[in-house]
Design a protein around this motif. Structure first.
Motif, mmCIF file in Angstrom:
data_model
loop_
_atom_site.group_PDB
_atom_site.id
_atom_site.type_symbol
_atom_site.label_atom_id
_atom_site.label_comp_id
_atom_site.label_asym_id
_atom_site.label_seq_id
_atom_site.Cartn_x
_atom_site.Cartn_y
_atom_site.Cartn_z
ATOM 1 N N LEU A 165 102.775 53.033 79.467
ATOM 2 C CA LEU A 165 101.496 52.328 79.377
ATOM 3 C C LEU A 165 101.258 51.645 80.720
ATOM 4 O O LEU A 165 101.225 50.424 80.839
ATOM 5 C CB LEU A 165 101.532 51.300 78.245
ATOM 6 C CG LEU A 165 101.687 51.861 76.828
ATOM 7 C CD1 LEU A 165 101.945 50.729 75.840
ATOM 8 C CD2 LEU A 165 100.445 52.648 76.428
ATOM 9 N N ALA A 166 101.096 52.452 81.737
ATOM 10 C CA ALA A 166 101.077 51.971 83.116
ATOM 11 C C ALA A 166 99.650 51.779 83.603
ATOM 12 O O ALA A 166 98.748 52.542 83.265
ATOM 13 C CB ALA A 166 101.801 52.962 84.026
ATOM 14 N N SER A 167 99.463 50.763 84.431
ATOM 15 C CA SER A 167 98.176 50.545 85.060
ATOM 16 C C SER A 167 98.352 49.561 86.204
ATOM 17 O O SER A 167 99.454 49.053 86.447
ATOM 18 C CB SER A 167 97.153 50.021 84.047
ATOM 19 O OG SER A 167 95.839 50.142 84.565
ATOM 20 N N SER A 168 97.268 49.287 86.901
ATOM 21 C CA SER A 168 97.314 48.408 88.072
ATOM 22 C C SER A 168 97.303 46.940 87.707
ATOM 23 O O SER A 168 97.621 46.094 88.537
ATOM 24 C CB SER A 168 96.136 48.723 88.992
ATOM 25 O OG SER A 168 94.906 48.577 88.279
ATOM 26 N N SER A 169 96.934 46.610 86.477
ATOM 27 C CA SER A 169 96.881 45.219 86.029
ATOM 28 C C SER A 169 96.891 45.182 84.516
ATOM 29 O O SER A 169 96.664 46.204 83.847
ATOM 30 C CB SER A 169 95.605 44.529 86.551
ATOM 31 O OG SER A 169 94.454 45.066 85.917
ATOM 32 N N ILE A 177 93.974 51.294 77.044
ATOM 33 C CA ILE A 177 94.364 51.373 75.627
ATOM 34 C C ILE A 177 93.125 51.444 74.742
ATOM 35 O O ILE A 177 93.067 52.235 73.789
ATOM 36 C CB ILE A 177 95.248 50.167 75.266
ATOM 37 C CG1 ILE A 177 96.608 50.295 75.970
ATOM 38 C CG2 ILE A 177 95.428 50.050 73.756
ATOM 39 C CD1 ILE A 177 97.426 49.018 75.956
ATOM 40 N N GLU A 178 92.136 50.634 75.048
ATOM 41 C CA GLU A 178 90.900 50.661 74.263
ATOM 42 C C GLU A 178 90.207 52.018 74.367
ATOM 43 O O GLU A 178 89.634 52.501 73.381
ATOM 44 C CB GLU A 178 89.974 49.534 74.717
ATOM 45 C CG GLU A 178 90.492 48.154 74.308
ATOM 46 C CD GLU A 178 89.695 47.018 74.905
ATOM 47 O OE1 GLU A 178 88.989 47.248 75.920
ATOM 48 O OE2 GLU A 178 89.780 45.889 74.379
ATOM 49 N N ARG A 179 90.262 52.652 75.546
ATOM 50 C CA ARG A 179 89.698 54.001 75.670
ATOM 51 C C ARG A 179 90.446 54.984 74.776
ATOM 52 O O ARG A 179 89.843 55.874 74.161
ATOM 53 C CB ARG A 179 89.761 54.477 77.126
ATOM 54 C CG ARG A 179 88.831 53.746 78.062
ATOM 55 C CD ARG A 179 88.646 54.496 79.371
ATOM 56 N NE ARG A 179 89.865 54.666 80.157
ATOM 57 C CZ ARG A 179 90.321 53.792 81.041
ATOM 58 N NH1 ARG A 179 89.678 52.643 81.232
ATOM 59 N NH2 ARG A 179 91.416 54.040 81.743
#
Length: 353
Positions: A165-169, A177-179
């Motif tokens: 569950l990787a992202s920049s922030s 996640i909402e998408r």
């Protein structure tokens, strides 16, 4: 032009002269759901805690589905550190009579590698020390999950696919996640405008080797999808994009892409899976920042072996059958040891109740 690039260019020219055909795929037996997913949270990482707890609520996970542990917050784990992680996951999830997930969501961006192995590859297939002596080697460790019909990879194959569950922030991760949640059962509906699939062959011959695997252009009417597989440069402002695959060090015009919830996207290059370093080559996180829901990239030099990257047709056709993002991506990579899977694993826009 180097000899390697010349050979790649010749192969692409030969492939382009052949009529494109659809490949056969296994017919899926169901799909993974939230009730079959395990979630791992690193309590030493504030990002992991916030994103993990948000994900557990978003997907309605039960307490027994969540493992909280402490893990070094760094890009690359050593072998001892990885073995400690794998042991804790095994002890928690594989106890007799306990909850045994079919797949895992890892609530962090770092660590993404174990030496030259990706963390997702090492957890599923075991750490491969020999690969690090020559990461360009072929063949690499093969995945028994490739193009299989099963929706129970752990029960039937003793392989547990995972996705970061990787992202920049934290905020960007929550949006991702909402998408993913919004994507569920959202496509393939009668009367809806079509979704678009873009398979792009760039002028970068060495990174465009997947061109030979592209399917024919045209509509897939039963799914409400249109395939565009003859493009020679990045499309400008494409609308309702479900899938976008290309080969390039960097992909231009990402801010103009209208990604649908649940969209998958990746670029074949050497270091797209190095999630903490997008300076020399674009990171897979750039796709998520642009609005995609899941992506893939390699963490060490793989050369351009087709088997180390998602097969365009397998990825699309498993997704169209209703598979979740983690299933479709994992079922499309023959040798996933060096590749890290990132995004929201349960997104399933073509799923049906």
């Amino acid at each position: 032009m180097s000899p390697a690039l010349a050979r790649a260019a010749q192969a692409l020219s030969a492939a382009a002269a052949q009529p494109r055909q659809w490949t056969r795929v296994a017919r899926n037996r169901g799909r993974l759901t939230a009730a079959q997913l395990g979630l791992v949270i690193n309590t030493a990482d504030p990002y992991s805690v916030q994103v993990g707890e948000f994900y557990a609520r978003a997907r309605g996970l039960q307490p027994q589905q969540v493992l909280r542990l402490r893990l070094p917050v760094k890009a690359v784990l050593g072998v001892d550190e990885f073995e400690a992680l794998a042991a804790q996951i095994h002890e928690h999830f594989d106890a007799e009579g306990g909850f045994q997930p079919e797949a895992l969501a890892l609530a962090w961006t770092q660590p993404y590698a174990v030496n030259c192995n990706s963390i997702t590859g090492a957890l599923a297939l075991g750490y491969d020390a020999g690969l690090c002596r020559n990461s360009c080697a072929a063949p690499a460790r093969a995945s028994p999950y490739l193009n299989t019909p099963t929706a129970r990879p752990w029960s039937e194959l003793r392989l547990r696919p995972s996705m970061l569950l990787a992202s920049s922030s934290v905020e960007a991760a929550k949006a991702m996640i909402e998408r993913g949640v919004a994507a569920d059962r959202s496509l393939g509906l009668r009367g809806a405008p079509p979704a678009h699939v873009h398979f792009v062959a760039t002028a970068d011959a060495a990174r465009s080797v997947r061109t030979r695997l592209f399917p024919p252009d045209g509509p897939l009417t039963p799914f409400g999808v249109v395939v565009h597989a003859q493009e020679a440069e990045a499309p400008r402002s494409p609308q309702r994009v479900l899938l976008y695959l290309t080969g390039a060090v960097r992909v231009p015009h990402l801010d103009e892409v209208d990604f649908l919830p649940g969209a998958l996207a990746d670029h074949l290059t050497s270091y797209g899976g190095r999630l903490d370093d997008g300076r020399t080559q674009m990171s897979a996180l750039s796709w998520l920042q642009a609005g995609a829901t899941a992506s893939y990239g390699t963490v060490s030099e793989p050369c351009n072996h087709l088997q180390k990257f998602p097969h365009p047709q397998l990825l699309l056709l498993h997704y169209l059958q209703g598979s979740s993002a983690v299933e479709a991506y994992w079922k499309s990579v023959a040798w996933p040891q060096q590749g890290v899977f990132v995004g929201e694993p349960l997104a399933a826009p073509f799923a049906r109740r």
